[in-house]
Design an enzyme around this catalytic site. Structure first.
Site, mmCIF file in Angstrom:
data_model
loop_
_atom_site.group_PDB
_atom_site.id
_atom_site.type_symbol
_atom_site.label_atom_id
_atom_site.label_comp_id
_atom_site.label_asym_id
_atom_site.label_seq_id
_atom_site.Cartn_x
_atom_site.Cartn_y
_atom_site.Cartn_z
ATOM 1 N N GLY A 1 31.478 29.825 -2.589
ATOM 2 C CA GLY A 1 30.127 29.450 -3.024
ATOM 3 C C GLY A 1 29.088 30.516 -2.723
ATOM 4 O O GLY A 1 29.342 31.711 -2.854
ATOM 5 N N ASP B 1 27.909 31.425 0.109
ATOM 6 C CA ASP B 1 28.321 32.217 1.273
ATOM 7 C C ASP B 1 29.160 33.428 0.828
ATOM 8 O O ASP B 1 28.878 34.580 1.205
ATOM 9 C CB ASP B 1 29.137 31.287 2.197
ATOM 10 C CG ASP B 1 29.204 31.766 3.628
ATOM 11 O OD1 ASP B 1 28.646 32.836 3.925
ATOM 12 O OD2 ASP B 1 29.831 31.057 4.444
ATOM 13 N N TYR C 1 30.412 21.035 0.311
ATOM 14 C CA TYR C 1 30.142 19.960 1.276
ATOM 15 C C TYR C 1 29.795 18.623 0.602
ATOM 16 O O TYR C 1 29.558 17.624 1.289
ATOM 17 C CB TYR C 1 29.054 20.390 2.257
ATOM 18 C CG TYR C 1 29.535 21.361 3.324
ATOM 19 C CD1 TYR C 1 30.877 21.729 3.428
ATOM 20 C CD2 TYR C 1 28.650 21.898 4.257
ATOM 21 C CE1 TYR C 1 31.315 22.609 4.411
ATOM 22 C CE2 TYR C 1 29.087 22.777 5.249
ATOM 23 C CZ TYR C 1 30.419 23.131 5.322
ATOM 24 O OH TYR C 1 30.841 23.996 6.304
ATOM 25 N N ASN D 1 28.869 27.955 7.139
ATOM 26 C CA ASN D 1 29.591 26.949 7.936
ATOM 27 C C ASN D 1 29.328 27.240 9.408
ATOM 28 O O ASN D 1 28.809 28.304 9.767
ATOM 29 C CB ASN D 1 31.085 26.949 7.604
ATOM 30 C CG ASN D 1 31.683 28.333 7.719
ATOM 31 O OD1 ASN D 1 31.679 28.919 8.790
ATOM 32 N ND2 ASN D 1 32.159 28.876 6.612
ATOM 33 N N ILE E 1 21.182 33.565 -6.131
ATOM 34 C CA ILE E 1 20.321 33.845 -4.978
ATOM 35 C C ILE E 1 20.478 35.275 -4.472
ATOM 36 O O ILE E 1 19.550 35.836 -3.895
ATOM 37 C CB ILE E 1 20.544 32.799 -3.858
ATOM 38 C CG1 ILE E 1 19.342 32.777 -2.915
ATOM 39 C CG2 ILE E 1 21.858 33.039 -3.113
ATOM 40 C CD1 ILE E 1 19.238 31.543 -2.068
ATOM 41 N N SER F 1 24.521 22.250 1.002
ATOM 42 C CA SER F 1 25.463 21.114 1.141
ATOM 43 C C SER F 1 25.921 20.464 -0.157
ATOM 44 O O SER F 1 26.739 19.547 -0.118
ATOM 45 C CB SER F 1 24.906 20.007 2.063
ATOM 46 O OG SER F 1 25.013 20.385 3.415
ATOM 47 N N THR F 2 25.404 20.889 -1.324
ATOM 48 C CA THR F 2 25.753 20.150 -2.551
ATOM 49 C C THR F 2 26.933 20.750 -3.321
ATOM 50 O O THR F 2 27.256 20.286 -4.413
ATOM 51 C CB THR F 2 24.547 20.011 -3.507
ATOM 52 O OG1 THR F 2 24.144 21.318 -3.949
ATOM 53 C CG2 THR F 2 23.387 19.321 -2.827
ATOM 54 N N GLY F 3 27.586 21.763 -2.747
ATOM 55 C CA GLY F 3 28.775 22.327 -3.373
ATOM 56 C C GLY F 3 30.014 21.839 -2.640
ATOM 57 O O GLY F 3 30.373 20.662 -2.708
HETATM 58 N N1 AR6 Z 1 23.289 31.519 -5.968
HETATM 59 C C1 AR6 Z 1 22.728 30.294 -5.865
HETATM 60 N N2 AR6 Z 1 23.431 29.151 -5.732
HETATM 61 C C2 AR6 Z 1 24.775 29.247 -5.741
HETATM 62 C C3 AR6 Z 1 25.462 30.491 -5.849
HETATM 63 C C4 AR6 Z 1 24.653 31.659 -5.967
HETATM 64 N N3 AR6 Z 1 25.189 32.887 -6.075
HETATM 65 N N4 AR6 Z 1 26.801 30.248 -5.821
HETATM 66 C C5 AR6 Z 1 26.964 28.905 -5.710
HETATM 67 N N5 AR6 Z 1 25.744 28.293 -5.663
HETATM 68 P P1 AR6 Z 1 28.146 25.819 -1.633
HETATM 69 P P2 AR6 Z 1 27.764 23.975 0.666
HETATM 70 C C6 AR6 Z 1 25.410 26.851 -5.556
HETATM 71 O O1 AR6 Z 1 29.532 25.312 -1.835
HETATM 72 O O2 AR6 Z 1 27.994 22.786 -0.186
HETATM 73 C C7 AR6 Z 1 31.228 27.732 1.799
HETATM 74 O O3 AR6 Z 1 32.600 27.975 1.741
HETATM 75 C C8 AR6 Z 1 26.495 25.844 -5.809
HETATM 76 O O4 AR6 Z 1 26.671 25.689 -7.210
HETATM 77 O O5 AR6 Z 1 27.910 27.296 -1.669
HETATM 78 O O6 AR6 Z 1 26.631 23.966 1.636
HETATM 79 C C9 AR6 Z 1 30.637 27.931 3.190
HETATM 80 O O7 AR6 Z 1 31.343 28.912 3.937
HETATM 81 C C10 AR6 Z 1 25.898 24.602 -5.151
HETATM 82 O O8 AR6 Z 1 24.912 24.027 -6.024
HETATM 83 O O9 AR6 Z 1 27.532 25.335 -0.196
HETATM 84 C C11 AR6 Z 1 30.804 26.574 3.806
HETATM 85 O O10 AR6 Z 1 32.085 26.401 4.373
HETATM 86 C C12 AR6 Z 1 25.147 25.163 -3.952
HETATM 87 O O11 AR6 Z 1 25.038 26.575 -4.211
HETATM 88 C C13 AR6 Z 1 30.619 25.627 2.641
HETATM 89 O O12 AR6 Z 1 30.981 26.370 1.474
HETATM 90 C C14 AR6 Z 1 25.837 24.966 -2.596
HETATM 91 O O13 AR6 Z 1 27.238 25.102 -2.728
HETATM 92 C C15 AR6 Z 1 29.198 25.184 2.473
HETATM 93 O O14 AR6 Z 1 29.122 24.241 1.431
#
Ligand code: AR6
Length: 183
Positions: free
Chosen positions: A38, A40, A127, A30, A17, A123-125
């Site tokens: 992730g 973020d 969380y 968060n 992204i 939320s699918t990583g």
């Molecule tokens: N581009 C697109 N998607 C991505 C990328 C990227 N560069 N990197 C990872 N993903 P997550 P959450 C995907 O964990 O579950 C953080 O520590 C990843 O594979 O990023 O909402 C925040 O600070 C997954 O499919 O987000 C919060 O504390 C998706 O993005 C917490 O994680 C979401 O994974 C939020 O958790």
């Protein structure tokens, strides 16, 4: 894969992204807007320290809501920080909170004149929201917003990082497309 809703293209791509050439990208943040792993982590690394300075000034964001900052060094002019729910077996109102996070991100985008926006799979990583359920909520919520709310969005792109998530979103969007065909 893409579909058109009114004048807006809704598309799915596999990728990173932070590299998207759109006006706004959505961060899976968060509620402290404190940065993390992730998406973020990737957004703050690629966008530079300006984004964190703005997040600190905002101070936080309740689950289900969204806040906007500049895009720092990113191609995107804005980052919309959305806070999805931590999954707890679906018994803590997660579905509603996840839908709110998508809806409020789009609302903030429209308020700021954004015409193109990219979402990750909120939320699918970390969380742990099950991808199939989350994909249904994400696509239904965005499609309903595009149909029902006034906006000038030309493009809503989901940027899915891994092949499995990309495949799941594709399956859900195809099912959704055949359900709504002829409406
Ligand atoms: N581009 C697109 N998607 C991505 C990328 C990227 N560069 N990197 C990872 N993903 P997550 P959450 C995907 O964990 O579950 C953080 O520590 C990843 O594979 O990023 O909402 C925040 O600070 C997954 O499919 O987000 C919060 O504390 C998706 O993005 C917490 O994680 C979401 O994974 C939020 O958790």
């Amino acid at each position: 894969m893409k579909i058109t809703i009114g004048d807006t293209v809704l598309e799915l791509v596999q990728g990173d992204i932070t590299q998207q050439n759109v006006e706004a990208i959505v961060n899976a943040a968060n509620s402290s807007l404190a940065g993390g792993g992730g998406v973020d982590g990737a957004i703050h690394r690629a966008g530079g320290p300006q984004i964190m300075t703005e997040c600190r000034a905002i101070g936080g964001c309740p689950t289900g809501e969204a806040r906007i900052t500049s895009g720092g060094n990113l191609k995107a002019r804005h980052v919309i920080h959305a806070v999805g729910p931590i999954y707890n077996n679906g018994v803590s109102g997660e579905a509603q909170l996840l839908a709110n996070a998508y809806r409020n991100s789009l609302k903030v985008a429209v308020e700021n004149g954004v015409r193109s926006i990219a979402f990750p799979s909120l939320s699918t990583g970390a969380y742990r929201y099950p991808v199939r359920d989350a994909a249904g909520i994400a696509l239904q919520t965005v499609a309903a917003f595009l149909k029902d709310e006034p906006h000038e969005l030309q493009l809503v792109r989901f940027v899915l990082f891994d092949g499995k998530t990309f495949g799941t979103y594709g399956t859900i969007l195809r099912a959704f497309e055949s359900q709504t065909a002829g409406e």
